[in-house]
Motif scaffolding. Structure first.
Motif, PDB file in Angstrom:
ATOM      1  N   PRO A   1      37.325  34.957  68.780  1.00  0.00           N
ATOM      2  CA  PRO A   1      36.239  34.150  68.243  1.00  0.00           C
ATOM      3  C   PRO A   1      36.262  33.804  66.865  1.00  0.00           C
ATOM      4  O   PRO A   1      35.938  32.909  66.202  1.00  0.00           O
ATOM      5  N   ARG A   2      36.970  34.660  65.795  1.00  0.00           N
ATOM      6  CA  ARG A   2      37.161  34.671  64.406  1.00  0.00           C
ATOM      7  C   ARG A   2      38.433  33.888  63.926  1.00  0.00           C
ATOM      8  O   ARG A   2      38.680  33.663  62.794  1.00  0.00           O
ATOM      9  N   CYS A   3      39.291  33.849  64.987  1.00  0.00           N
ATOM     10  CA  CYS A   3      40.595  33.189  64.699  1.00  0.00           C
ATOM     11  C   CYS A   3      40.759  31.688  64.516  1.00  0.00           C
ATOM     12  O   CYS A   3      39.774  31.058  65.130  1.00  0.00           O
ATOM     13  N   SER A   4      41.643  31.298  63.628  1.00  0.00           N
ATOM     14  CA  SER A   4      41.834  30.069  63.813  1.00  0.00           C
ATOM     15  C   SER A   4      43.269  29.824  64.463  1.00  0.00           C
ATOM     16  O   SER A   4      43.782  30.672  64.728  1.00  0.00           O
ATOM     17  N   TYR A   5      43.473  28.537  64.778  1.00  0.00           N
ATOM     18  CA  TYR A   5      44.797  28.290  65.576  1.00  0.00           C
ATOM     19  C   TYR A   5      45.562  27.104  64.994  1.00  0.00           C
ATOM     20  O   TYR A   5      45.046  26.539  64.443  1.00  0.00           O
ATOM     21  N   LEU A   6      46.701  27.143  65.266  1.00  0.00           N
ATOM     22  CA  LEU A   6      47.780  26.085  65.052  1.00  0.00           C
ATOM     23  C   LEU A   6      48.277  25.721  66.307  1.00  0.00           C
ATOM     24  O   LEU A   6      48.863  26.554  67.262  1.00  0.00           O
ATOM     25  N   ARG A   7      48.415  24.600  66.698  1.00  0.00           N
ATOM     26  CA  ARG A   7      48.763  24.150  67.810  1.00  0.00           C
ATOM     27  C   ARG A   7      50.237  23.080  67.476  1.00  0.00           C
ATOM     28  O   ARG A   7      50.197  22.279  66.850  1.00  0.00           O
ATOM     29  N   ASP A   8      51.445  23.824  67.708  1.00  0.00           N
ATOM     30  CA  ASP A   8      52.431  23.295  67.458  1.00  0.00           C
ATOM     31  C   ASP A   8      52.624  22.988  65.723  1.00  0.00           C
ATOM     32  O   ASP A   8      52.921  21.778  65.456  1.00  0.00           O
ATOM     33  N   GLU A   9      51.968  23.769  65.023  1.00  0.00           N
ATOM     34  CA  GLU A   9      52.097  23.873  63.655  1.00  0.00           C
ATOM     35  C   GLU A   9      51.098  22.818  63.223  1.00  0.00           C
ATOM     36  O   GLU A   9      50.775  22.430  61.944  1.00  0.00           O
ATOM     37  N   ILE A  10      49.979  22.439  63.856  1.00  0.00           N
ATOM     38  CA  ILE A  10      49.132  21.754  63.374  1.00  0.00           C
ATOM     39  C   ILE A  10      47.684  22.089  63.706  1.00  0.00           C
ATOM     40  O   ILE A  10      47.513  22.844  64.989  1.00  0.00           O
ATOM     41  N   ALA A  11      46.724  22.280  62.854  1.00  0.00           N
ATOM     42  CA  ALA A  11      45.533  23.103  62.824  1.00  0.00           C
ATOM     43  C   ALA A  11      44.563  22.686  64.306  1.00  0.00           C
ATOM     44  O   ALA A  11      44.480  21.174  64.380  1.00  0.00           O
ATOM     45  N   LEU A  12      43.924  23.509  64.772  1.00  0.00           N
ATOM     46  CA  LEU A  12      43.203  23.287  65.810  1.00  0.00           C
ATOM     47  C   LEU A  12      41.851  24.008  65.799  1.00  0.00           C
ATOM     48  O   LEU A  12      42.003  25.231  65.893  1.00  0.00           O
ATOM     49  N   ALA A  13      40.801  23.409  65.852  1.00  0.00           N
ATOM     50  CA  ALA A  13      39.661  24.208  65.542  1.00  0.00           C
ATOM     51  C   ALA A  13      38.661  23.865  66.868  1.00  0.00           C
ATOM     52  O   ALA A  13      37.974  24.731  67.231  1.00  0.00           O
ATOM     53  N   ASP A  14      38.644  22.745  67.411  1.00  0.00           N
ATOM     54  CA  ASP A  14      37.851  22.452  68.334  1.00  0.00           C
ATOM     55  C   ASP A  14      38.048  23.095  69.656  1.00  0.00           C
ATOM     56  O   ASP A  14      39.061  22.766  70.466  1.00  0.00           O
ATOM     57  N   ARG A  15      37.042  24.133  70.163  1.00  0.00           N
ATOM     58  CA  ARG A  15      37.485  24.999  71.239  1.00  0.00           C
ATOM     59  C   ARG A  15      37.296  24.349  72.606  1.00  0.00           C
ATOM     60  O   ARG A  15      37.607  24.682  73.661  1.00  0.00           O
ATOM     61  N   THR A  16      36.492  22.926  72.572  1.00  0.00           N
ATOM     62  CA  THR A  16      36.478  22.330  73.726  1.00  0.00           C
ATOM     63  C   THR A  16      37.250  21.063  73.902  1.00  0.00           C
ATOM     64  O   THR A  16      37.453  20.538  75.069  1.00  0.00           O
ATOM     65  N   ARG A  17      38.416  21.121  73.084  1.00  0.00           N
ATOM     66  CA  ARG A  17      39.384  19.889  73.394  1.00  0.00           C
ATOM     67  C   ARG A  17      40.581  20.288  73.985  1.00  0.00           C
ATOM     68  O   ARG A  17      40.959  21.523  74.190  1.00  0.00           O
ATOM     69  N   GLN A  18      40.934  19.564  74.973  1.00  0.00           N
ATOM     70  CA  GLN A  18      42.129  19.933  75.589  1.00  0.00           C
ATOM     71  C   GLN A  18      43.319  19.991  74.782  1.00  0.00           C
ATOM     72  O   GLN A  18      43.714  19.324  73.832  1.00  0.00           O
ATOM     73  N   LEU A  19      44.483  21.005  75.089  1.00  0.00           N
ATOM     74  CA  LEU A  19      45.682  21.069  74.151  1.00  0.00           C
ATOM     75  C   LEU A  19      46.551  19.978  74.373  1.00  0.00           C
ATOM     76  O   LEU A  19      46.976  19.680  73.603  1.00  0.00           O
ATOM     77  N   GLY A  20      46.612  19.711  75.445  1.00  0.00           N
ATOM     78  CA  GLY A  20      47.583  18.397  75.825  1.00  0.00           C
ATOM     79  C   GLY A  20      48.985  19.128  75.564  1.00  0.00           C
ATOM     80  O   GLY A  20      49.218  20.242  75.889  1.00  0.00           O
ATOM     81  N   PRO A  21      50.071  18.085  75.835  1.00  0.00           N
ATOM     82  CA  PRO A  21      51.351  19.016  75.857  1.00  0.00           C
ATOM     83  C   PRO A  21      51.501  19.702  74.461  1.00  0.00           C
ATOM     84  O   PRO A  21      51.462  19.426  73.276  1.00  0.00           O
TER      85      PRO A  21
END
Length: 82
Positions: free
Chosen positions: A49-69
């Protein structure tokens, strides 16, 4: 879809691994992925819950958003210092 999950710092310690591969539905959200990753690992459940995320090297913060490809998710806990 198959995702490479890469853990860093405290997330790596909690996961007891630098990386893992997971198979997930194409329409999974970041929050749902967190739930899957934390299953049966209370240490990781505490850190995520305290982590931030990179989706294919792009920041992703919205936990309700679909990841997509997606190929890679980097799990980045808060870092101290400069």
């Amino acid at each position: 879809m198959q995702l490479l999950i890469r853990y860093f710092a405290a997330a790596c310690a909690a996961a007891k691994s630098e990386s893992t591969m997971v198979d997930v539905a194409d329409d999974i959200t970041l929050g749902e992925l967190e739930h899957i990753l934390a299953a049966d690992n209370p240490d990781l459940a505490h850190v995520l819950p305290r982590c931030s995320y990179l989706r294919d090297e792009i920041a992703l913060a919205d936990r309700t958003r679909q990841l997509g490809p997606t190929r890679t998710i980097d799990v980045l806990p808060p870092f101290a210092g400069g």
